[in-house]
Design an enzyme around this catalytic site. Structure first.
Site, PDB file in Angstrom:
ATOM      1  N   SER A  32       0.830  -1.211   0.000  1.00 35.11           N
ATOM      2  CA  SER A  32       0.000   0.000   0.000  1.00 35.11           C
ATOM      3  C   SER A  32       0.863   1.260   0.000  1.00 35.11           C
ATOM      4  CB  SER A  32      -0.874   0.063   1.265  1.00 35.11           C
ATOM      5  OG  SER A  32      -1.481  -1.155   1.538  1.00 35.11           O
ATOM      6  N   HIS A  63      -4.229  -0.606  -4.651  1.00 39.69           N
ATOM      7  CA  HIS A  63      -3.455  -1.706  -5.223  1.00 39.69           C
ATOM      8  C   HIS A  63      -3.833  -1.877  -6.692  1.00 39.69           C
ATOM      9  CE1 HIS A  63      -1.718  -3.712  -1.597  1.00 39.69           C
ATOM     10  NE2 HIS A  63      -2.721  -3.134  -0.989  1.00 39.69           N
ATOM     11  N   HIS A  85      -4.451 -10.841  -1.740  1.00 41.46           N
ATOM     12  CA  HIS A  85      -4.586 -11.134  -0.314  1.00 41.46           C
ATOM     13  C   HIS A  85      -5.573 -12.270  -0.109  1.00 41.46           C
ATOM     14  CE1 HIS A  85      -3.572  -6.815  -0.639  1.00 41.46           C
ATOM     15  NE2 HIS A  85      -2.880  -6.993   0.463  1.00 41.46           N
ATOM     16  N   TYR A  87      -7.603 -12.430   2.281  1.00 40.16           N
ATOM     17  CA  TYR A  87      -8.909 -11.912   2.719  1.00 40.16           C
ATOM     18  C   TYR A  87      -9.820 -11.517   1.562  1.00 40.16           C
ATOM     19  CZ  TYR A  87      -6.937  -7.213   2.056  1.00 40.16           C
ATOM     20  OH  TYR A  87      -6.356  -6.099   1.519  1.00 40.16           O
ATOM     21  N   GLU A  88      -9.232 -11.370   0.373  1.00 37.82           N
ATOM     22  CA  GLU A  88     -10.073 -11.062  -0.790  1.00 37.82           C
ATOM     23  C   GLU A  88     -10.851 -12.291  -1.253  1.00 37.82           C
ATOM     24  OE1 GLU A  88      -8.070  -8.122  -3.714  1.00 37.82           O
ATOM     25  OE2 GLU A  88      -6.400  -9.063  -2.666  1.00 37.82           O
ATOM     26  N   ALA A 115       2.149  -2.648   4.591  1.00 34.60           N
ATOM     27  CA  ALA A 115       1.729  -1.749   5.661  1.00 34.60           C
ATOM     28  C   ALA A 115       1.338  -2.644   6.824  1.00 34.60           C
ATOM     29  CB  ALA A 115       0.536  -0.922   5.214  1.00 34.60           C
ATOM     30  N   MET A 213      -1.805  -8.239   7.050  1.00 37.76           N
ATOM     31  CA  MET A 213      -2.676  -9.198   6.357  1.00 37.76           C
ATOM     32  C   MET A 213      -2.040  -9.766   5.091  1.00 37.76           C
ATOM     33  SD  MET A 213      -6.213  -7.052   6.697  1.00 37.76           S
ATOM     34  CE  MET A 213      -6.603  -6.109   8.191  1.00 37.76           C
ATOM     35  N   SER A 214      -0.726  -9.665   4.969  1.00 36.18           N
ATOM     36  CA  SER A 214      -0.082 -10.160   3.737  1.00 36.18           C
ATOM     37  C   SER A 214       1.289 -10.736   4.042  1.00 36.18           C
ATOM     38  CB  SER A 214       0.054  -9.004   2.739  1.00 36.18           C
ATOM     39  OG  SER A 214       0.990  -8.057   3.216  1.00 36.18           O
ATOM     40  N   ASN A 237      -0.073   2.519  11.512  1.00 41.97           N
ATOM     41  CA  ASN A 237      -0.973   2.849  12.636  1.00 41.97           C
ATOM     42  C   ASN A 237      -0.544   2.001  13.820  1.00 41.97           C
ATOM     43  OD1 ASN A 237      -2.203   0.659  10.725  1.00 41.97           O
ATOM     44  ND2 ASN A 237      -3.058   0.211  12.745  1.00 41.97           N
ATOM     45  N   HIS A 249      -9.002   2.196   7.317  1.00 44.13           N
ATOM     46  CA  HIS A 249      -8.119   2.051   6.158  1.00 44.13           C
ATOM     47  C   HIS A 249      -7.583   3.411   5.695  1.00 44.13           C
ATOM     48  CE1 HIS A 249      -6.333   0.084   2.752  1.00 44.13           C
ATOM     49  NE2 HIS A 249      -7.043   0.759   1.874  1.00 44.13           N
TER      50      HIS A 249
HETATM   51  N1  HPA Z   1      -3.691  -4.705  11.287  1.00 45.37           N
HETATM   52  C1  HPA Z   1      -3.590  -5.519  10.212  1.00 45.37           C
HETATM   53  N2  HPA Z   1      -3.133  -5.097   9.052  1.00 45.37           N
HETATM   54  C2  HPA Z   1      -2.766  -3.821   8.939  1.00 45.37           C
HETATM   55  C3  HPA Z   1      -2.842  -2.926  10.010  1.00 45.37           C
HETATM   56  C4  HPA Z   1      -3.340  -3.399  11.257  1.00 45.37           C
HETATM   57  O1  HPA Z   1      -3.438  -2.667  12.256  1.00 45.37           O
HETATM   58  N3  HPA Z   1      -2.389  -1.721   9.558  1.00 45.37           N
HETATM   59  C5  HPA Z   1      -2.042  -1.903   8.258  1.00 45.37           C
HETATM   60  N4  HPA Z   1      -2.261  -3.167   7.869  1.00 45.37           N
END
Ligand code: HPA
Length: 274
Positions: A32, A63, A85, A87-88, A115, A213-214, A237, A249
């Site tokens: 990202s 993306h 991903h 999750y997709e 990220a 998540m990746s 974050n 997001h």
């Molecule tokens: N959790 C999971 N995936 C992420 C986060 C998070 O806080 N920030 C960016 N990708």
């Protein structure tokens, strides 16, 4: 999917990419915010994922779906603008298809970027983190099923998932460029929901410094086929529950955007040093 059908998909995707892009020794998966780095490629060419048989089209905003190639610091480099991903809804074979394709096309070194949410409370949003190891907390493993013997062994070693020499190169590059580089363990949660505060407390106890998540399925498959991996993460974050505020997001994208130039310099410095 049956092994024979999957091997055919790998073969067809590789040959579609090779026709336009040729081979390359280094590949970068742009997480990202880092997609603009393709500008750095000289004599750049790209194939849209839509034109690569077997590749799905990425569904996440930020993306784009394009496989790039070009010359960078004298090396032939692929850049994946957009990744798949779990999750997709993609199965593990699809999520890691690009890595097997890279292996077919001669890639020896993979730089994975992402990220992530900071779990280590000494981190701050905007920090960059060298991934020193991972925890697979997804319950999924991309090597599940019949082993693809032509790529690697049934029981691949993960004691050095991230290459030590590449890690040192990243540290040296960061020091040379005056970039602060945190280090830590990246823990893969499937998503797409962000984690709960209780999950983040657990992640800290089990040794995670960041969650995302990746990256982990890609790393596992790259190691399976003998590709050296460097993992770099942008802490966009603080993970859930650390600050008394909800996650979204937009925050992830905003921070990614704020530090993208520094992130890019670091990746570029490492490729130059390679
Ligand atoms: N959790 C999971 N995936 C992420 C986060 C998070 O806080 N920030 C960016 N990708």
């Amino acid at each position: 999917m049956e092994t024979k059908a999957y091997l055919e998909i790998i073969e067809n995707a590789a040959s579609a990419i090779e026709t336009v892009c040729g081979k390359a020794e280094v590949a970068v998966i742009l997480g990202s915010g880092l997609g603009g780095y393709v500008d750095a490629l000289q004599d750049a060419k790209c194939v849209s994922y839509a034109d690569i048989p077997g590749f799905p089209v990425s569904t996440v905003p930020g993306h784009a779906g394009c496989w790039w190639v070009g010359t960078l610091h004298g090396k032939r480099v692929y850049m994946m603008q957009g990744r798949f991903h779990s999750y997709e809804g993609y199965d593990q074979q699809t999520v890691t298809l690009p890595i097997r394709v890279m292996s077919k096309l001669g890639v020896k070194t993979l730089i994975v970027t992402n990220a992530s949410g900071g779990v280590n409370t000494s981190f701050a949003p905007g920090d960059l983190m060298l991934i020193t190891d991972f925890i697979n907390f997804s319950g999924k493993n991309p090597l599940t099923g019949p082993n693809l013997d032509e790529f690697g062994p049934r029981f691949p070693d993960m004691s050095r998932a991230y290459d030590r020499q590449l890690q040192q190169m990243a540290r040296d590059t960061a020091a040379k460029l005056g970039i602060k580089l945190q280090e830590g363990v990246y823990c893969w949660f499937n998503g797409p929901c962000f984690e709960t505060p209780a999950e983040i407390r657990m992640a800290r106890v089990i040794g995670a410094d960041a969650v995302g998540m990746s990256t982990v399925p890609e790393t596992i498959v790259a190691r399976h086929c003998g590709i050296d991996v460097l993992g770099l993460s942008c802490i966009t974050n603080m993970a859930a529950g650390i600050l008394d505020q909800p996650l979204n997001h937009e925050e992830v994208m905003e921070t990614g955007n704020r530090v993208k130039d520094t992130f890019r310099k670091l990746v570029d410095g490492v490729i130059e040093a390679m």
